[in-house]
Design a protein around this motif. Structure first.
Motif, PDB file in Angstrom:
ATOM      1  N   GLN B  21       0.872  -1.174   0.000  1.00 23.83           N
ATOM      2  CA  GLN B  21       0.000   0.000   0.000  1.00 23.83           C
ATOM      3  C   GLN B  21       0.902   1.216   0.000  1.00 23.83           C
ATOM      4  OE1 GLN B  21      -3.202   0.155   3.074  1.00 23.83           O
ATOM      5  NE2 GLN B  21      -2.333  -1.796   3.692  1.00 23.83           N
ATOM      6  N   PRO B  22       0.472   2.274  -0.653  1.00 21.08           N
ATOM      7  CA  PRO B  22       1.312   3.470  -0.687  1.00 21.08           C
ATOM      8  C   PRO B  22       1.526   4.037   0.714  1.00 21.08           C
ATOM      9  CG  PRO B  22      -0.695   3.764  -2.016  1.00 21.08           C
ATOM     10  CD  PRO B  22      -0.799   2.446  -1.358  1.00 21.08           C
ATOM     11  N   ARG B  23       2.726   4.482   0.988  1.00 23.35           N
ATOM     12  CA  ARG B  23       3.070   5.158   2.252  1.00 23.35           C
ATOM     13  C   ARG B  23       2.764   4.334   3.497  1.00 23.35           C
ATOM     14  NH1 ARG B  23       1.223   8.679  -1.131  1.00 23.35           N
ATOM     15  NH2 ARG B  23      -0.906   8.367  -0.435  1.00 23.35           N
ATOM     16  N   GLN B  24       2.737   3.005   3.376  1.00 25.74           N
ATOM     17  CA  GLN B  24       2.554   2.158   4.543  1.00 25.74           C
ATOM     18  C   GLN B  24       3.683   1.136   4.560  1.00 25.74           C
ATOM     19  OE1 GLN B  24       0.011   2.256   6.760  1.00 25.74           O
ATOM     20  NE2 GLN B  24      -1.821   3.030   5.724  1.00 25.74           N
ATOM     21  N   ARG B  25       4.068   0.707   5.747  1.00 25.46           N
ATOM     22  CA  ARG B  25       5.062  -0.353   5.864  1.00 25.46           C
ATOM     23  C   ARG B  25       4.342  -1.689   5.733  1.00 25.46           C
ATOM     24  NH1 ARG B  25       7.842  -3.415  10.116  1.00 25.46           N
ATOM     25  NH2 ARG B  25      10.000  -3.697   9.466  1.00 25.46           N
ATOM     26  N   THR B  26       4.599  -2.392   4.631  1.00 20.84           N
ATOM     27  CA  THR B  26       3.953  -3.681   4.390  1.00 20.84           C
ATOM     28  C   THR B  26       5.026  -4.744   4.136  1.00 20.84           C
ATOM     29  OG1 THR B  26       3.822  -3.366   1.994  1.00 20.84           O
ATOM     30  CG2 THR B  26       1.958  -2.549   3.304  1.00 20.84           C
ATOM     31  N   GLY B  29       5.932  -4.818   0.493  1.00 23.97           N
ATOM     32  CA  GLY B  29       6.759  -3.659   0.168  1.00 23.97           C
ATOM     33  C   GLY B  29       8.212  -3.867   0.551  1.00 23.97           C
ATOM     34  N   LYS B  33      11.250  -4.248  -2.275  1.00 27.42           N
ATOM     35  CA  LYS B  33      12.332  -3.260  -2.235  1.00 27.42           C
ATOM     36  C   LYS B  33      13.689  -3.968  -2.081  1.00 27.42           C
ATOM     37  CE  LYS B  33      13.453   0.954   0.150  1.00 27.42           C
ATOM     38  NZ  LYS B  33      13.205   1.737   1.377  1.00 27.42           N
TER      39      LYS B  33
END
Lengths: 247, 247
Positions: B21-26, B29, B33
């Motif tokens: 999700q954008p701008r969330q720590r998942t 993600g 990365k």
């Protein structure tokens, strides 16, 4: 006025240690505010058996305080738990003589240190153990623990910053238990008192002995040299638990 | 291009769930990365076996992805672990046929749900269990679990918000284990698939049956009515673990 002794457990992860500090979340701060709320005052001063650092846990920390009123022991325990955040649990409340003082009356303390031995940090144990992924010879550690037991000058094992002059303490028991099912070893230290960071420095030194990077009987030398620089490491706060205070 | 399957564990506490999700720590993600960093690209898309919500843990989540290069399995595991935060651990890396897909190839899943039964929340388990301080009759729960096993329409046990039309799933195993030493019970569910929030709703319903607030065989009625409102509760995310994905 009624004088109380409370025994409590806490997860130290989200506290800036036990001792109250301005603008920090501390165990003492949470306790004093909750008691103040009960008594409808700003706060009630509590004495702890001793400080624990940020990240250090307690299974049986003890505090004492005067409360303006007489609440039965069980009601005190229930009321305090209803006011505690989820990372603190009041285990027991007792009414004690006014002479009881959590710190000055303490005759001894027991600490546990948990060391996780996996190659990688276990996500579920990262906040509750120290991590040591290197080989360990437990027989060497058990041999070294015999040197820890007894009355010694622990100057080499006290973090600088302590103000206590007398660095002689007596350790009654110092053990290590292997728990291969959890890939973990557990140290336990029972003594009449512990200097600042002493358990964490003892553990770091014991792990170096277990790994073969230090002589088995290096403790005997370290007691002599009285030099903090020689016992280099300090094991992480996350593995340390204040288990019990003896009165 | 090499196709990989990774098995991983994570502590879900500090993640806004698995799915990116954008701008969330998942979790997704963090994984994408890290793989991007290894391959010197922005990110590498990974497919997970399914989402886990914020606070839900994994002991054996599975992901698959294409990697631009051929890294041996063990090196992939070590490299990824060196790039993971401490709340994620890569347990295994395997090179698999390009047809393998973490979600579409999955044949079944196993979930565990841990329920802490103490009167108060244990500070050390608050993030890793659901808490149920009320009396429970385990025989009633065991009887009800017999109704959970089998092929049923689980419409009453799916959180609204799911987009899946077919709510029929088969549960192969549904058990509860008592662990009085830790004052805890542990549910385990093994099935061919689970709807959104289904395990947490099953557990909440089972606890109500165990507490006597619901009929032992209420599951039979709930399968019929196909009404989410009737299975009211959802057990907390903190007790839930995705234990294993079967292929």
């Amino acid at each position: 006025m009624t004088h109380y002794k409370l025994t409590l457990a806490y997860d130290g992860t989200k506290f800036a240690g036990y001792q109250i500090q301005p603008r920090q979340r501390t165990v003492q701060g949470v306790l004093e505010k909750a008691l103040g709320k009960m008594a409808k005052v700003d706060h009630i001063h509590v004495d702890g058996s001793g400080r624990t650092d940020s990240g250090v846990h307690a299974l049986g920390q003890v505090i004492s305080f005067d409360y303006p009123g007489n609440i039965p022991e069980r009601s005190m325990m229930l009321a305090m738990n209803s006011l505690m955040p989820l990372d603190v649990e009041i285990l027991k409340a007792e009414i004690v003589p006014a002479t009881f003082h959590a710190r000055y009356s303490a005759k001894g303390k027991r600490y546990v240190y948990r060391v996780a031995r996996g190659r990688f940090t276990d996500p579920f144990n990262r906040l509750y153990t120290g991590h040591y992924p290197y080989p360990l010879d437990l027989d060497r550690i058990r041999e070294a623990l015999k040197d820890v037991v007894g009355t010694h000058d622990f100057t080499s094992f006290a973090a600088s910053g302590g103000v206590i002059e007398d660095k002689v303490r007596t350790i009654y028991e110092a053990t290590v238990q292997d728990d291969p099912a959890h890939n973990e070893i557990r140290f336990e230290f029972y003594g009449n008192g512990f200097l600042y960071n002493m358990v964490r420095i003892l553990v770091a030194t014991l792990l170096e002995i277990g790994n073969g990077r230090r002589a088995v009987h290096d403790f005997q030398r370290l007691y002599q040299v009285k030099d903090r620089q020689q016992a280099r490491g300090t094991a992480p706060a996350s593995g340390l638990y204040l288990k019990e205070v003896y009165y």
